[in-house]
Design a protein around this motif. Sequence first.
Motif, short mmCIF file in Angstrom:
data_model
loop_
_atom_site.label_atom_id
_atom_site.label_comp_id
_atom_site.label_asym_id
_atom_site.label_seq_id
_atom_site.Cartn_x
_atom_site.Cartn_y
_atom_site.Cartn_z
N GLU A 1 0.83 -1.22 0.00
CA GLU A 1 0.00 0.00 0.00
C GLU A 1 0.86 1.26 0.00
OE1 GLU A 1 -3.18 0.27 2.91
OE2 GLU A 1 -3.46 -1.90 2.80
N GLU A 2 1.88 1.26 0.85
CA GLU A 2 2.77 2.43 0.94
C GLU A 2 3.57 2.64 -0.34
OE1 GLU A 2 2.84 4.73 3.41
OE2 GLU A 2 1.17 3.60 4.27
N PHE A 3 4.08 1.55 -0.91
CA PHE A 3 4.88 1.68 -2.12
C PHE A 3 4.03 2.08 -3.33
CE2 PHE A 3 7.85 -1.26 0.21
CZ PHE A 3 8.80 -0.27 0.45
N SER B 1 11.22 10.80 -7.68
CA SER B 1 12.48 10.46 -7.02
C SER B 1 12.43 9.10 -6.32
CB SER B 1 12.87 11.55 -6.01
OG SER B 1 11.90 11.62 -4.98
N LEU B 2 11.23 8.61 -6.04
CA LEU B 2 11.08 7.32 -5.35
C LEU B 2 10.59 6.21 -6.28
CD1 LEU B 2 9.32 8.60 -2.11
CD2 LEU B 2 11.74 8.03 -2.40
N SER C 1 4.12 5.76 -2.91
CA SER C 1 5.43 6.38 -3.15
C SER C 1 5.87 6.29 -4.60
CB SER C 1 6.49 5.79 -2.23
OG SER C 1 6.73 4.43 -2.52
N VAL C 2 5.31 5.34 -5.36
CA VAL C 2 5.69 5.19 -6.76
C VAL C 2 5.31 6.43 -7.58
CG1 VAL C 2 3.62 4.06 -7.70
CG2 VAL C 2 5.87 3.43 -8.56
N VAL D 1 10.98 -1.56 -7.36
CA VAL D 1 11.79 -2.69 -6.88
C VAL D 1 11.18 -3.25 -5.59
CG1 VAL D 1 14.05 -3.37 -5.98
CG2 VAL D 1 13.90 -1.85 -7.97
N ALA D 2 10.83 -2.38 -4.67
CA ALA D 2 10.24 -2.83 -3.41
C ALA D 2 8.92 -3.56 -3.63
CB ALA D 2 10.05 -1.64 -2.47
#
Length: 111
Positions: free
Chosen positions: A13-15, A23-24, A18-19, A30-31
Amino acid sequence: AFMEQELFDEAIEEFLLSVKSESLELDSYVALAICYKAIKKSEEAMRYLNKAFTKVKEGSFQYYSLKYEEAELLQMKGESKKALKIFQEIKKWNPDYRDVQDKIKKLKKSG
């Protein structure tokens, strides 16, 4: 933190949030691939890995790091010959990268 605690659904959920940050983006792809691999969703893992490949330069350290993840996913899916070929490609690039030598030996024995 969620990944370290093996709370992969929460980490995903967090990734996914952040995608959206340029910059992330690469690290998030990958994560996400690693999280999906951990919960045995190889198709989703491969999808995010392929997105990550579009963000790295072929032949770079990051590229081979992604290739290693790809080979592990293929191995997990039972595609040993494809995995072996990628591990051998990584070995040519850097024979001391992670446990690539062991991976090759194990795949050759089982294949």
